[in-house]
Design a protein around this motif. Sequence first.
Motif: not given
Length: 247
Positions: A146-150
């Motif tokens: 949902i958010y991706g990751q860094p």
Amino acid sequence: MIDLNGKVVIVTGGTRGIGLEVVRTFYTSGAKTILFGSKKETVDKALDLLKKEDKIVDGYYPNLNDFDEVSKVVKEINDKYGHIDILINNAGISANKKIEDTTVKEFQDIMNLNVNAMFNMSKAVIPYMKENHGGVILNTSSMVSIYGQPSGVGYPASKFAVNGLTKSLARELAKDNIRVNAVAPGIIKTDMTESLPKEVIEPLIKSIPLGRMGEPKDIANAFLFLASPLASYITGAILQVDGAARN
Ligand code: NAD
């Protein structure tokens, strides 16, 4: 109590972590449960552990990236049990390296297991589900879908693909009475998160509104609900089970 008596379920990545708890939960609900792992030693270890808990389950270790091998094993299971009702595509690996440090092979390995293997398993099982006039396919996604990751782009990329596969197959297979859903776990206590450094994991836990990491059982219960008749009008859903974590 959800009763899955008489149902046959295959759980990939069932040797430890979330998958092992899914195996326990489905077995306890009465399903004939079959776990898949990556190699004989880990499958035998899981089967021994379950036997000590009086849970007798079957185990296999096909190469999930070899469609012919997967098909052969799935046929063997269908011949042995007479039908396959539920497939849980749970095997997966993660990544957290920056793109500069990620090799092309590392990226491909993630896509191979998290996405291609899911396609292979689903493709192998669907004809038997159709023959049996229905079934349930459940996929393990992630909150990073949902958010991706860094950092570690391959992992969220693979989980976005898992959601795409879930939603599209749900629409394709609805007419065949096959429901397809995914569970998107937040941060769950398993070997996968155990390997994260303290300075990464502690702030993550602090940011979870429910104030704790998830347990494998939290995820297994969500799978059990989605596999059951209680979820008979749910298909194409990505169920977030993350304590409202928004990483
Ligand atoms: P884990 O590392 O404890 O278990 C992974 C499972 O995948 C094992 O059973 C292993 O046998 C199997 N596996 C690994 N490589 C394989 C291969 N090449 N072929 C076949 N099987 C293979 O991980 P986990 O935390 O239990 O993760 C299970 C699923 O949950 C994964 O899809 C993961 O992406 C997802 N997930 C986990 C978390 C978490 O916080 N732990 C969060 C979100 C999503």
